[in-house]
Design a protein around this motif. Structure first.
Motif, PDB file in Angstrom:
ATOM      1  N   LEU A   6     -12.574  -3.616   2.669  1.00 34.16           N
ATOM      2  CA  LEU A   6     -11.412  -2.962   3.263  1.00 34.16           C
ATOM      3  C   LEU A   6     -11.324  -3.235   4.761  1.00 34.16           C
ATOM      4  CD1 LEU A   6     -11.590   0.548   1.541  1.00 34.16           C
ATOM      5  CD2 LEU A   6     -10.062  -1.339   0.975  1.00 34.16           C
ATOM      6  N   TYR A   7     -10.110  -3.139   5.274  1.00 35.10           N
ATOM      7  CA  TYR A   7      -9.878  -3.245   6.721  1.00 35.10           C
ATOM      8  C   TYR A   7      -9.499  -1.857   7.220  1.00 35.10           C
ATOM      9  CZ  TYR A   7      -7.644  -4.533  11.145  1.00 35.10           C
ATOM     10  OH  TYR A   7      -7.290  -4.630  12.479  1.00 35.10           O
ATOM     11  N   SER A   8     -10.167  -1.402   8.255  1.00 32.52           N
ATOM     12  CA  SER A   8      -9.843  -0.103   8.850  1.00 32.52           C
ATOM     13  C   SER A   8      -9.291  -0.316  10.252  1.00 32.52           C
ATOM     14  CB  SER A   8     -11.092   0.785   8.927  1.00 32.52           C
ATOM     15  OG  SER A   8     -11.566   1.089   7.631  1.00 32.52           O
ATOM     16  N   GLY A   9      -8.203   0.363  10.554  1.00 32.18           N
ATOM     17  CA  GLY A   9      -7.599   0.234  11.881  1.00 32.18           C
ATOM     18  C   GLY A   9      -6.092   0.363  11.796  1.00 32.18           C
TER      19      GLY A   9
ATOM     20  N   PHE B  27      -6.948  -0.564   4.622  1.00 28.78           N
ATOM     21  CA  PHE B  27      -6.054  -1.505   3.950  1.00 28.78           C
ATOM     22  C   PHE B  27      -6.861  -2.498   3.119  1.00 28.78           C
ATOM     23  CE2 PHE B  27      -4.158  -0.030   7.836  1.00 28.78           C
ATOM     24  CZ  PHE B  27      -2.817   0.186   7.544  1.00 28.78           C
ATOM     25  N   ILE B  28      -6.204  -3.017   2.066  1.00 32.61           N
ATOM     26  CA  ILE B  28      -6.807  -4.026   1.208  1.00 32.61           C
ATOM     27  C   ILE B  28      -6.234  -5.393   1.566  1.00 32.61           C
ATOM     28  CG2 ILE B  28      -7.088  -4.830  -1.175  1.00 32.61           C
ATOM     29  CD1 ILE B  28      -6.667  -1.953  -2.086  1.00 32.61           C
ATOM     30  N   PRO B  29      -7.064  -6.381   1.874  1.00 32.75           N
ATOM     31  CA  PRO B  29      -6.542  -7.725   2.125  1.00 32.75           C
ATOM     32  C   PRO B  29      -5.987  -8.323   0.833  1.00 32.75           C
ATOM     33  CG  PRO B  29      -8.938  -7.754   2.129  1.00 32.75           C
ATOM     34  CD  PRO B  29      -8.531  -6.314   2.036  1.00 32.75           C
ATOM     35  N   VAL B  30      -4.867  -8.992   0.938  1.00 32.28           N
ATOM     36  CA  VAL B  30      -4.247  -9.631  -0.224  1.00 32.28           C
ATOM     37  C   VAL B  30      -3.929 -11.083   0.117  1.00 32.28           C
ATOM     38  CG1 VAL B  30      -3.269  -7.496  -1.140  1.00 32.28           C
ATOM     39  CG2 VAL B  30      -1.927  -8.871   0.468  1.00 32.28           C
TER      40      VAL B  30
ATOM     41  N   SER C 127       5.144  -5.131  -5.062  1.00 36.86           N
ATOM     42  CA  SER C 127       6.107  -4.132  -4.620  1.00 36.86           C
ATOM     43  C   SER C 127       5.656  -3.363  -3.388  1.00 36.86           C
ATOM     44  CB  SER C 127       6.368  -3.141  -5.761  1.00 36.86           C
ATOM     45  OG  SER C 127       5.160  -2.522  -6.173  1.00 36.86           O
ATOM     46  N   GLU C 128       4.365  -3.438  -3.045  1.00 40.31           N
ATOM     47  CA  GLU C 128       3.867  -2.680  -1.898  1.00 40.31           C
ATOM     48  C   GLU C 128       4.202  -3.383  -0.579  1.00 40.31           C
ATOM     49  OE1 GLU C 128       2.739   0.147  -2.500  1.00 40.31           O
ATOM     50  OE2 GLU C 128       2.289   0.014  -4.638  1.00 40.31           O
ATOM     51  N   PRO C 129       4.515  -2.612   0.482  1.00 43.29           N
ATOM     52  CA  PRO C 129       4.777  -3.232   1.788  1.00 43.29           C
ATOM     53  C   PRO C 129       3.531  -3.920   2.335  1.00 43.29           C
ATOM     54  CG  PRO C 129       4.665  -0.846   1.997  1.00 43.29           C
ATOM     55  CD  PRO C 129       4.672  -1.146   0.531  1.00 43.29           C
ATOM     56  N   VAL C 130       3.721  -5.080   2.940  1.00 44.32           N
ATOM     57  CA  VAL C 130       2.614  -5.881   3.463  1.00 44.32           C
ATOM     58  C   VAL C 130       2.476  -5.646   4.967  1.00 44.32           C
ATOM     59  CG1 VAL C 130       1.752  -8.222   3.816  1.00 44.32           C
ATOM     60  CG2 VAL C 130       2.880  -7.616   1.669  1.00 44.32           C
ATOM     61  N   PHE C 131       1.234  -5.515   5.427  1.00 35.59           N
ATOM     62  CA  PHE C 131       0.944  -5.293   6.840  1.00 35.59           C
ATOM     63  C   PHE C 131       0.181  -6.483   7.407  1.00 35.59           C
ATOM     64  CE2 PHE C 131       1.808  -1.176   5.131  1.00 35.59           C
ATOM     65  CZ  PHE C 131       2.350  -0.429   6.173  1.00 35.59           C
ATOM     66  N   HIS C 132       0.299  -6.643   8.745  1.00 31.31           N
ATOM     67  CA  HIS C 132      -0.382  -7.729   9.447  1.00 31.31           C
ATOM     68  C   HIS C 132      -0.996  -7.190  10.733  1.00 31.31           C
ATOM     69  CE1 HIS C 132       1.749 -10.750   6.950  1.00 31.31           C
ATOM     70  NE2 HIS C 132       2.755  -9.895   7.029  1.00 31.31           N
TER      71      HIS C 132
ATOM     72  N   ASP D 106      -4.554   0.924   0.925  1.00 33.50           N
ATOM     73  CA  ASP D 106      -5.446   1.049  -0.223  1.00 33.50           C
ATOM     74  C   ASP D 106      -4.982   2.095  -1.224  1.00 33.50           C
ATOM     75  OD1 ASP D 106      -6.059   3.467   0.978  1.00 33.50           O
ATOM     76  OD2 ASP D 106      -8.101   2.921   1.534  1.00 33.50           O
ATOM     77  N   HIS D 107      -4.351   3.155  -0.775  1.00 33.28           N
ATOM     78  CA  HIS D 107      -3.971   4.226  -1.696  1.00 33.28           C
ATOM     79  C   HIS D 107      -2.729   3.888  -2.514  1.00 33.28           C
ATOM     80  CE1 HIS D 107      -0.454   5.441   0.691  1.00 33.28           C
ATOM     81  NE2 HIS D 107      -1.212   5.232   1.756  1.00 33.28           N
ATOM     82  N   SER D 108      -2.024   2.819  -2.119  1.00 32.07           N
ATOM     83  CA  SER D 108      -0.790   2.502  -2.828  1.00 32.07           C
ATOM     84  C   SER D 108      -0.925   1.301  -3.746  1.00 32.07           C
ATOM     85  CB  SER D 108       0.329   2.237  -1.806  1.00 32.07           C
ATOM     86  OG  SER D 108       0.008   1.106  -1.006  1.00 32.07           O
ATOM     87  N   ALA D 109      -2.131   0.720  -3.810  1.00 31.88           N
ATOM     88  CA  ALA D 109      -2.307  -0.518  -4.567  1.00 31.88           C
ATOM     89  C   ALA D 109      -2.179  -0.286  -6.065  1.00 31.88           C
ATOM     90  CB  ALA D 109      -3.666  -1.129  -4.262  1.00 31.88           C
TER      91      ALA D 109
END
Length: 361
Positions: A266-269, A320-323, A330-335, A348-351
């Motif tokens: 997981l990525y935290s931040g 967050f989970i790296p993808v 369908s989940e929004p992607v973050f960078h 992670d909670h929406s995966a």
């Protein structure tokens, strides 16, 4: 032409799993032996085909015991093939099928492959290895030295022992014909047996190599997601009746027994979700976020500005989970900030476990 039938020594458990992996109940396997690589200057002297019926694999072989039986061989195989809608082979796309197609054309016989679907096990396995390739020169994900049929069949538990190369088989067939003209029946029987045995093993190895589809054709069955402090763990169980022939691991994936496990750090931040159409957004410096102009229009002009590609975002702090970059779920992607086309993450909670494991594998 001579015709031989036999049963292949494949256990019922393996056959049951193989049938489950095949695209159709009306499926057969085939392999050919020829006197050369070019159909214009060589002949097919042996065609072997196998089908699975009532938990038994039945083999039929058509052998040209003279130099005039090629057309009869082709006719017999065509009639056999008419009962099936799918034909399975190992790298037959490259050699066997185009070779026979040219022979059918030469003899004025309808090409039976035009009416059958084709499943090339080599291409399935090779595509999987390329997708999950490792460092150049390193073993492939299956741990075999190459993807030849003899290597793959050993991996799934079949070792044919002493065997002949294609060139050696041609020499054996040439000697067989010489012995026939000399009426040496005992020598003929021994040489014929060697050729039939080689083709027999090719078919048995091809059928058992179908077990590799357990890896290459994996689809999520009942995946679950669990989250630890620093890892997302996806677990899935194969459909009833399927098990992996042997354990493989690659990247964060483990396929073993009847289970698939994917462990993702997981990525935290704080990460940023970028909107693609920044021309339709305002950036609000005070809030460090972008809003659509339909909403931002109500904000004082002093507190808004036209968004750019690098500030057209909303931010979120959490885990967050790296993808993969190809992720289109369908989940929004973050960078990470200032990297709208960089590494991708989802919360992670929406995966969705089904969605995620599909992309990770």
């Amino acid at each position: 032409m001579e015709t031989y039938t036999a049963t292949l020594n494949i256990d019922q458990h393996s056959l049951a799993q193989i049938r489950q992996l095949l695209p159709s109940e009306k499926t057969c396997f085939f392999d050919i032996e020829t006197t050369g690589l070019s159909p214009s200057v060589s002949n097919v002297y042996l065609i072997g085909a196998a089908e699975i019926t009532d938990d038994t694999a039945y083999l039929t072989q058509w052998f040209a015991d003279d130099y005039t039986s090629e057309a009869a061989l082709l006719e017999a195989f065509s009639e056999y093939l008419s009962r099936f809608d799918t034909v399975v082979h190992y790298n037959g796309t490259t050699f066997d099928i185009p070779y026979l197609t040219k022979k059918y054309i030469y003899h004025g016989i309808a090409d039976p492959f035009l009416k059958t679907d084709s499943l090339d096990l080599y291409r399935e396995i090779n595509s999987f290895c390329r997708k999950h390739s490792r460092e150049k020169g390193a073993p492939n994900v299956f741990g075999t030295v190459n993807l030849k049929l003899t290597s793959i069949e050993k991996a799934v538990g079949f070792d044919r022992g002493q065997d002949f190369s294609g060139k050696e088989c041609i020499d054996i067939y040439t000697t067989f014909m010489q012995e026939k003209f000399a009426h040496n029946e005992a020598n003929m029987a021994s040489l014929r047996g060697s050729l039939l045995s080689h083709n027999h093993d090719d078919l048995e190895g091809t059928i058992l190599s179908t077990l590799m589809l357990t890896y290459t054709k994996y689809e999520p069955n009942m995946p679950t997601l669990s989250i630890t402090e620093d890892t997302a763990i996806f677990n899935d169980i194969l459909p009833e009746g399927l098990t992996y022939p042997f354990t493989i691991t690659y990247d964060n994936v483990r396929m073993s027994g009847s289970e698939v496990t994917v462990r993702v750090p997981l990525y935290s931040g704080t990460l940023y979700h970028y909107f693609p159409d920044h021309k339709n957004y305002y950036y609000l410096p005070d809030e460090d976020m972008a809003v659509h102009k339909s909403v931002g229009g109500y904000v004082d002009k002093e507190h808004r500005e036209q968004a750019t590609a690098l500030n057209c975002y909303v931010k979120k702090t959490g885990t967050f989970i790296p993808v993969p970059e190809k992720y289109t779920g369908s989940e929004p992607v973050f960078h990470e900030k200032n990297a709208p086309k960089g590494a991708c993450y989802i919360e992670d909670h929406s995966a969705s476990a089904v969605e995620m494991i599909s992309f990770l594998l």
